[in-house]
Write an enzyme that holds these catalytic residues in place. Structure first.
Site, PDB file in Angstrom:
ATOM      1  N   ARG A 153      51.142  -7.103  -2.018  1.00  0.00           N
ATOM      2  CA  ARG A 153      51.420  -8.481  -2.836  1.00  0.00           C
ATOM      3  C   ARG A 153      51.751  -9.686  -1.843  1.00  0.00           C
ATOM      4  O   ARG A 153      52.317  -9.393  -0.831  1.00  0.00           O
ATOM      5  CB  ARG A 153      52.676  -8.344  -3.764  1.00  0.00           C
ATOM      6  CG  ARG A 153      51.990  -7.411  -4.985  1.00  0.00           C
ATOM      7  CD  ARG A 153      51.216  -8.312  -5.931  1.00  0.00           C
ATOM      8  NE  ARG A 153      51.517  -7.518  -7.175  1.00  0.00           N
ATOM      9  CZ  ARG A 153      49.922  -6.701  -7.268  1.00  0.00           C
ATOM     10  NH1 ARG A 153      49.227  -6.562  -6.379  1.00  0.00           N
ATOM     11  NH2 ARG A 153      50.057  -6.349  -8.653  1.00  0.00           N
ATOM     12  N   GLU A 200      49.182 -17.677  -6.100  1.00  0.00           N
ATOM     13  CA  GLU A 200      47.560 -17.512  -6.537  1.00  0.00           C
ATOM     14  C   GLU A 200      47.222 -18.139  -7.730  1.00  0.00           C
ATOM     15  O   GLU A 200      47.982 -18.230  -8.839  1.00  0.00           O
ATOM     16  CB  GLU A 200      47.315 -15.995  -6.451  1.00  0.00           C
ATOM     17  CG  GLU A 200      47.474 -15.129  -5.207  1.00  0.00           C
ATOM     18  CD  GLU A 200      47.250 -13.695  -5.222  1.00  0.00           C
ATOM     19  OE1 GLU A 200      47.334 -13.102  -4.421  1.00  0.00           O
ATOM     20  OE2 GLU A 200      47.072 -13.282  -6.471  1.00  0.00           O
ATOM     21  N   HIS A 254      42.278 -11.754  -3.613  1.00  0.00           N
ATOM     22  CA  HIS A 254      42.615 -10.584  -4.714  1.00  0.00           C
ATOM     23  C   HIS A 254      41.817  -9.687  -5.374  1.00  0.00           C
ATOM     24  O   HIS A 254      41.786  -9.661  -6.477  1.00  0.00           O
ATOM     25  CB  HIS A 254      43.684 -11.136  -5.512  1.00  0.00           C
ATOM     26  CG  HIS A 254      44.966 -10.335  -6.155  1.00  0.00           C
ATOM     27  ND1 HIS A 254      46.160 -10.845  -6.128  1.00  0.00           N
ATOM     28  CD2 HIS A 254      44.911  -9.076  -6.086  1.00  0.00           C
ATOM     29  CE1 HIS A 254      46.923  -9.620  -6.598  1.00  0.00           C
ATOM     30  NE2 HIS A 254      46.136  -8.657  -6.518  1.00  0.00           N
TER      31      HIS A 254
END
Length: 362
Positions: free
Chosen positions: A259, A288, A316
């Site tokens: 993360r 993000e 991601h």
């Protein structure tokens, strides 16, 4: 007749979830449908789907929900406080570090996630980032596509690796920070392709070292490659900062598939610009989605900001594979159905349950 175990007795006492007054079926709000579709749900329901949801839209969108499905968007206690009928928060992902479990337990909101659904895909993505970074594949590809430097020079090795040839797998000492199912899978893959040594880091600041673990600071100092796969929790935010980056070897390669925020982005940008370490790759950012100007790792070049060298960023997508999507869909469906039907103690779904019956399960 054999006597029931406590678990079996608890399971036998479960009853279907009671609908709020005025509801004849569950109302589901799906906050981030952009990532993947849901499996077909076998229980009566209505559903409201949003492709994307910003933090300031959550409270308004979930106010009539009995079930909320989120992927990475944080559903805060202040949001849930405006959703009086909320009974279940279903996380359509493995990571759920943002969930306020004590609040959910006190409020009586159950929480489920999809553990281990993405293990194969993320571990394979780690290897992709490792090889792309150590071999500087993206750098070479850009040089060859955008100019005739290779034609003129005859070789790009000195330009791409001015400090000398890169390490091979047999020279790598991998440090794994976070030793759950994903860390174990990456350990297995790296040993399989010939990594010289794999060290499992103990928690930072812990004095008693568990069997099979190595002191955190020793891992930081010894390893040539790092795999960040720990959950994002209060004690892992900025786990890797300027102090840790300065302790690393100059040939170190740092890869984060966990993360954003576990590695301090400003410190990492500085380390790469000043050449403290060989390179880095990340599939995650603190905020993000990201783009130029949103993080120190992505400077706005049009404004004259300095580029961060020897860095690969993917959006991601480490989890993204046919296998992961199928697992996420089925786990999410089965966990929500178990909640609706009152089967949360069913051994087949217990691994998904984080909060239920006012208790934190994991």
């Amino acid at each position: 007749m054999a006597e029931m175990t406590n678990g079996e007795r608890e399971w036998s006492l479960q009853t279907p979830a009671t609908l709020p007054e005025g509801y004849d079926k569950h109302h589901i709000v799906f906050l981030e449908a952009v990532h993947l579709p849901l499996a077909e749900l076998p229980f009566p329901h209505t559903i409201e789907k949003h492709l994307r949801t910003s933090p300031d839209q959550v409270a308004e969108r979930i106010k009539t929900a009995t079930i909320v499905i989120s992927n990475i968007i944080d559903v805060k206690p202040s949001d849930m406080g405006k959703a009086p009928h909320l009974q279940l928060l279903a996380i359509l992902a493995t990571g759920m570090g943002w969930v306020d479990k004590p609040y959910c337990a006190k409020r009586g909101v159950s929480v489920v996630n999809a553990p281990s659904a993405n293990i194969p895909a993320v571990s394979e993505h780690f290897l992709g980032l490792y090889f792309a970074s150590r071999k500087r594949i993206a750098v070479i590809d850009e040089i060859v596509h955008t100019g005739d430097d290779w034609v003129k020079a005859g070789s790009l090795t000195k330009r791409v690796w001015p400090q000398g040839p890169p390490l091979g797998c047999s020279q790598e000492t991998l440090g794994i920070i976070g030793y759950g199912a994903l860390g174990k899978r990456i350990e297995s893959l790296c040993k399989g392709i010939g990594f010289n040594e794999v060290l499992i880091a103990e928690r930072k600041g812990v004095k008693e070292i568990r069997e099979g673990r190595v002191q955190f600071e020793e891992v930081i100092q010894r390893c040539t490659a790092f795999c960040i796969v720990c959950p994002k929790e209060p004690d892992t935010i900025n786990l890797i900062g300027e102090e840790e980056l300065k302790m690393m070897r100059p040939d170190a390669l740092l890869i984060n598939v966990a993360r954003g925020g576990i590695v301090n982005e400003a410190a990492l940008a500085k380390a790469l610009k000043e050449g403290w370490i060989f390179g880095a790759a990340t599939d995650v950012l603190d905020n993000e989605p990201g783009g130029p100007g949103t993080t120190p790792l992505l400077p706005d070049l049009e404004k004259g900001e300095e580029e961060v060298p020897n860095l690969i960023i993917t959006s991601h997508v480490a989890w993204f594979s046919e296998n992961t999507i199928a697992k996420l869909q089925s786990i999410n469906r089965d966990a929500m159905t178990a909640f609706v039907e009152g089967r949360m103690y069913d051994p087949k779904v217990r691994a998904c349950v984080a909060v239920h019956d006012g208790k934190i399960w994991k």
